[in-house]
Design a protein around this motif. Structure first.
Motif, PDB file in Angstrom:
ATOM      1  N   VAL A  39       0.822  -1.210   0.000  1.00 39.32           N
ATOM      2  CA  VAL A  39       0.000   0.000   0.000  1.00 39.32           C
ATOM      3  C   VAL A  39       0.858   1.264   0.000  1.00 39.32           C
ATOM      4  CG1 VAL A  39      -1.541   1.369   1.455  1.00 39.32           C
ATOM      5  CG2 VAL A  39      -2.074  -1.015   0.975  1.00 39.32           C
ATOM      6  N   ASP A  40       1.883   1.308   0.859  1.00 45.36           N
ATOM      7  CA  ASP A  40       2.663   2.548   0.973  1.00 45.36           C
ATOM      8  C   ASP A  40       3.365   2.874  -0.339  1.00 45.36           C
ATOM      9  OD1 ASP A  40       1.811   2.704   3.541  1.00 45.36           O
ATOM     10  OD2 ASP A  40       3.627   1.857   4.436  1.00 45.36           O
ATOM     11  N   ALA A  41       3.917   1.858  -0.984  1.00 45.36           N
ATOM     12  CA  ALA A  41       4.599   2.094  -2.267  1.00 45.36           C
ATOM     13  C   ALA A  41       3.593   2.565  -3.319  1.00 45.36           C
ATOM     14  CB  ALA A  41       5.294   0.814  -2.726  1.00 45.36           C
ATOM     15  N   LEU A  42       2.390   2.001  -3.299  1.00 45.23           N
ATOM     16  CA  LEU A  42       1.369   2.396  -4.276  1.00 45.23           C
ATOM     17  C   LEU A  42       0.931   3.846  -4.030  1.00 45.23           C
ATOM     18  CD1 LEU A  42      -0.466   1.640  -6.637  1.00 45.23           C
ATOM     19  CD2 LEU A  42      -2.088   0.668  -5.003  1.00 45.23           C
ATOM     20  N   ILE A  43       0.735   4.208  -2.762  1.00 37.37           N
ATOM     21  CA  ILE A  43       0.330   5.594  -2.457  1.00 37.37           C
ATOM     22  C   ILE A  43       1.425   6.571  -2.895  1.00 37.37           C
ATOM     23  CG2 ILE A  43      -0.198   7.222  -0.578  1.00 37.37           C
ATOM     24  CD1 ILE A  43      -1.597   4.814   0.834  1.00 37.37           C
ATOM     25  N   ALA A  44       2.681   6.205  -2.656  1.00 39.75           N
ATOM     26  CA  ALA A  44       3.790   7.088  -3.067  1.00 39.75           C
ATOM     27  C   ALA A  44       3.747   7.318  -4.584  1.00 39.75           C
ATOM     28  CB  ALA A  44       5.116   6.478  -2.641  1.00 39.75           C
ATOM     29  N   LEU A  45       3.430   6.276  -5.348  1.00 39.84           N
ATOM     30  CA  LEU A  45       3.331   6.439  -6.808  1.00 39.84           C
ATOM     31  C   LEU A  45       2.121   7.300  -7.178  1.00 39.84           C
ATOM     32  CD1 LEU A  45       4.251   2.847  -8.062  1.00 39.84           C
ATOM     33  CD2 LEU A  45       5.707   4.895  -8.037  1.00 39.84           C
ATOM     34  N   CYS A  46       1.052   7.173  -6.393  1.00 37.93           N
ATOM     35  CA  CYS A  46      -0.148   8.000  -6.667  1.00 37.93           C
ATOM     36  C   CYS A  46       0.152   9.469  -6.407  1.00 37.93           C
ATOM     37  CB  CYS A  46      -1.324   7.535  -5.805  1.00 37.93           C
ATOM     38  SG  CYS A  46      -1.945   5.916  -6.285  1.00 37.93           S
ATOM     39  N   VAL A  47       0.934   9.760  -5.368  1.00 38.75           N
ATOM     40  CA  VAL A  47       1.308  11.152  -5.073  1.00 38.75           C
ATOM     41  C   VAL A  47       2.054  11.715  -6.275  1.00 38.75           C
ATOM     42  CG1 VAL A  47       2.808  12.597  -3.629  1.00 38.75           C
ATOM     43  CG2 VAL A  47       1.349  10.837  -2.568  1.00 38.75           C
ATOM     44  N   ARG A  48       2.918  10.895  -6.861  1.00 36.66           N
ATOM     45  CA  ARG A  48       3.759  11.385  -7.960  1.00 36.66           C
ATOM     46  C   ARG A  48       2.996  11.467  -9.288  1.00 36.66           C
ATOM     47  NH1 ARG A  48       9.003   8.658 -10.174  1.00 36.66           N
ATOM     48  NH2 ARG A  48       9.534  10.284 -11.675  1.00 36.66           N
ATOM     49  N   PHE A  49       2.146  10.477  -9.577  1.00 38.38           N
ATOM     50  CA  PHE A  49       1.536  10.398 -10.920  1.00 38.38           C
ATOM     51  C   PHE A  49       0.047  10.753 -10.941  1.00 38.38           C
ATOM     52  CE2 PHE A  49       5.426   7.981 -11.255  1.00 38.38           C
ATOM     53  CZ  PHE A  49       5.946   8.455 -12.448  1.00 38.38           C
ATOM     54  N   ARG A  50      -0.571  10.915  -9.783  1.00 37.78           N
ATOM     55  CA  ARG A  50      -1.965  11.355  -9.656  1.00 37.78           C
ATOM     56  C   ARG A  50      -2.927  10.619 -10.605  1.00 37.78           C
ATOM     57  NH1 ARG A  50      -1.465  15.604  -6.224  1.00 37.78           N
ATOM     58  NH2 ARG A  50      -3.653  16.136  -6.366  1.00 37.78           N
ATOM     59  N   PRO A  51      -2.972   9.271 -10.515  1.00 39.67           N
ATOM     60  CA  PRO A  51      -3.912   8.523 -11.373  1.00 39.67           C
ATOM     61  C   PRO A  51      -5.353   8.754 -10.918  1.00 39.67           C
ATOM     62  CG  PRO A  51      -2.966   7.063  -9.738  1.00 39.67           C
ATOM     63  CD  PRO A  51      -2.261   8.385  -9.582  1.00 39.67           C
ATOM     64  N   ARG A  52      -6.285   8.453 -11.810  1.00 41.33           N
ATOM     65  CA  ARG A  52      -7.701   8.550 -11.479  1.00 41.33           C
ATOM     66  C   ARG A  52      -8.092   7.452 -10.495  1.00 41.33           C
ATOM     67  NH1 ARG A  52     -12.187   6.735 -13.987  1.00 41.33           N
ATOM     68  NH2 ARG A  52     -10.845   5.429 -15.284  1.00 41.33           N
ATOM     69  N   ARG A  53      -7.500   6.237 -10.686  1.00 43.94           N
ATOM     70  CA  ARG A  53      -7.862   5.117  -9.828  1.00 43.94           C
ATOM     71  C   ARG A  53      -6.611   4.326  -9.428  1.00 43.94           C
ATOM     72  NH1 ARG A  53     -13.302   2.398 -12.284  1.00 43.94           N
ATOM     73  NH2 ARG A  53     -12.078   1.916 -14.119  1.00 43.94           N
ATOM     74  N   ALA A  54      -6.666   3.689  -8.250  1.00 42.62           N
ATOM     75  CA  ALA A  54      -5.570   2.834  -7.788  1.00 42.62           C
ATOM     76  C   ALA A  54      -6.159   1.541  -7.238  1.00 42.62           C
ATOM     77  CB  ALA A  54      -4.762   3.543  -6.705  1.00 42.62           C
ATOM     78  N   VAL A  55      -5.554   0.419  -7.612  1.00 38.38           N
ATOM     79  CA  VAL A  55      -6.069  -0.896  -7.186  1.00 38.38           C
ATOM     80  C   VAL A  55      -5.022  -1.614  -6.355  1.00 38.38           C
ATOM     81  CG1 VAL A  55      -6.806  -3.192  -7.943  1.00 38.38           C
ATOM     82  CG2 VAL A  55      -7.491  -1.161  -9.253  1.00 38.38           C
ATOM     83  N   ILE A  56      -5.453  -2.090  -5.199  1.00 38.67           N
ATOM     84  CA  ILE A  56      -4.608  -2.997  -4.422  1.00 38.67           C
ATOM     85  C   ILE A  56      -5.235  -4.388  -4.577  1.00 38.67           C
ATOM     86  CG2 ILE A  56      -5.769  -2.664  -2.145  1.00 38.67           C
ATOM     87  CD1 ILE A  56      -1.980  -2.584  -2.553  1.00 38.67           C
ATOM     88  N   ALA A  57      -4.460  -5.354  -5.084  1.00 33.83           N
ATOM     89  CA  ALA A  57      -5.054  -6.657  -5.419  1.00 33.83           C
ATOM     90  C   ALA A  57      -5.496  -7.409  -4.165  1.00 33.83           C
ATOM     91  CB  ALA A  57      -4.058  -7.497  -6.226  1.00 33.83           C
ATOM     92  N   GLU A  58      -4.780  -7.213  -3.071  1.00 32.33           N
ATOM     93  CA  GLU A  58      -5.107  -7.912  -1.823  1.00 32.33           C
ATOM     94  C   GLU A  58      -6.279  -7.187  -1.140  1.00 32.33           C
ATOM     95  OE1 GLU A  58      -4.087 -10.688  -0.050  1.00 32.33           O
ATOM     96  OE2 GLU A  58      -5.739  -9.888   1.161  1.00 32.33           O
TER      97      GLU A  58
END
Ligand code: NAD
Ligand code: MG
Length: 390
Positions: A39-58
């Protein structure tokens, strides 16, 4: 402007893809990102790239993702579960899907992107091994454009005629680095550790593909991948060991011409090809220094020390569900090796043992292949637990 869904954003291919994307904000927008459980790595990427949606598979990590995105002040919508991977791969809001999940876990989203007619940048080779016939049928039906991201297949893609014709091709030659244990005999391979297996001499990659490279199963999976993507029989797909990893693969034409693609061992090149094709964009990769390189060496692969390549050819020849069985048994074996529950030479032993126990079943639906995958995982896990292979 291409709008991109990147599945497997937190991995090695994901990082290379985002590096190229970030160099061209005028051309690419990130629509969706996914990760397995980080989760933390995914959020860090969202901060940088500001996607519309983010999915965590688990699914159990959903609340952590939702709350983390909100705490970061992002408008990104949080989603979770394998079905959400399929949803973002098929979503009308993006036109380009980068399939960079590792293992059979990527198959449903890869097929969904193909069915939805996306430009598909395909790194997830296990999904081709598992469901290659389905994938090619979906691509034909939807008109989706696939660009292989595996460096060998990307090289061949670049060396094939642009009009899609296959006329005049004698064979294709996939190069293999030989991995960290090139030249070792079986005796020396008995004591190999996960750390040694993951220390690849030329490429920096995720742990599963690093072990696959060390066993030569990576090349075996790639032979099966090439069979589907380029519609060639096993006899016309050859493997040659090339320790420098400078030639990424070759096409041999009937007139005696051999076309090769060369470059640094850096996946940003293949991702830039996939993102911009047929244009060329800067990828942050320096040209090869041919004089410093000095020489290019080639050897035949040693399938006595590294039986996985032979097993992959056998699975391809047997056809039906056997490549799925090979892939599933390999995933179980590699995971056990990384957890120190199986020796390095136990990897091909467990795969062969599992293949011997299961017959090739016909039927190329995803359901049939997933059933073969599940059965092979059960058989391999049970043989492992019983100590039948060590
Ligand atoms: P990696 O382990 O570094 O990353 C894998 C990504 O998939 C991560 O984002 C992870 O969160 C996600 N993931 C893992 N399990 C998942 C699951 N069960 N459900 C959903 N997401 C999951 O792997 P990698 O080296 O980036 O390789 C990715 C794929 O690309 C593999 O199929 C590999 O064979 C292929 N490939 C990689 C390279 C390379 O240089 N790394 C080269 C050629 C092909
Ligand atoms: Mg490769």
């Amino acid at each position: 402007m291409r709008r991109i869904a990147l599945l497997g954003a937190t991995g090695s291919i994901g990082a290379s893809a985002l590096d190229v994307i970030a160099r061209h904000p005028d051309r690419y927008v990130v629509d969706a990102l996914s990760a397995h459980a980080q989760v933390d790595a995914l959020i860090a990427l969202c901060v940088r790239f500001r996607p519309r949606r983010a999915v965590i598979a688990e699914p159990a990590r959903y609340a952590a993702l939702r709350d983390g995105l909100a705490a970061a002040g992002l408008p990104t919508e949080a989603m979770a579960g394998p079905e959400s991977l399929v949803e973002i791969a098929a979503a009308a809001e993006n036109d380009t899907v980068i399939a960079a999940i590792v293992g059979a876990a990527g198959v449903a989203s890869t097929l969904a992107a193909a069915r939805a007619g996306k430009r598909l940048l395909l790194a997830n080779k296990e999904s081709v091994v598992l469901a290659g016939e389905r994938l090619m049928a979906e691509l034909r039906a939807s008109g989706a454009h696939l660009v292989p991201i595996d460096s060998e297949h990307n090289a061949i893609f670049q060396c094939l005629p642009a009009d899609g014709s296959r006329a005049g091709i004698r064979r294709i030659v996939l190069t293999a680095s030989g991995g960290p244990f090139r030249g070792w005999d079986r005796e020396r391979l008995t004591e190999v550790t996960p750390e040694q297996a993951c220390a690849h001499p030329n490429w920096s990659m995720g742990r599963k593909i690093s072990v696959d490279s060390a066993t030569l199963m990576n090349k075996g999976l790639e032979v099966i991948e090439a069979h589907h993507l380029f519609e060639l029989p096993a006899e016309r797909i050859e493997v040659v060991v090339h320790p420098q990893s400078s030639i990424h693969s070759l096409v041999d034409y009937v007139d005696g011409s051999m076309l090769a693609q060369l470059g640094q061992p850096d996946m940003r090149t293949t991702l830039a090809v996939g993102l911009a094709w047929p244009e060329r964009i800067e990828a942050g990769v320096a040209p090869l220094d041919l004089v410093a390189l000095g020489r290019l060496d080639f050897q035949a692969p040693d399938t006595a020390a590294f039986p996985c390549l032979r097993l992959a050819y056998a699975a391809l020849q047997a056809g039906g569900s056997l490549p799925a069985v090979l892939n599933a048994a390999n995933e179980i074996a590699v995971s056990a090796f990384l957890q120190r529950r199986l020796a390095f030479l136990g990897i091909p032993a467990l795969i062969e043992d599992t293949m011997d126990r299961l017959h090739a079943l016909p039927g190329d639906t995803l359901e049939a292949r997933l059933a073969a995958d599940a059965e092979a995982r059960n058989v391999a896990s049970e043989r492992l637990a019983r100590g039948a292979v060590s």
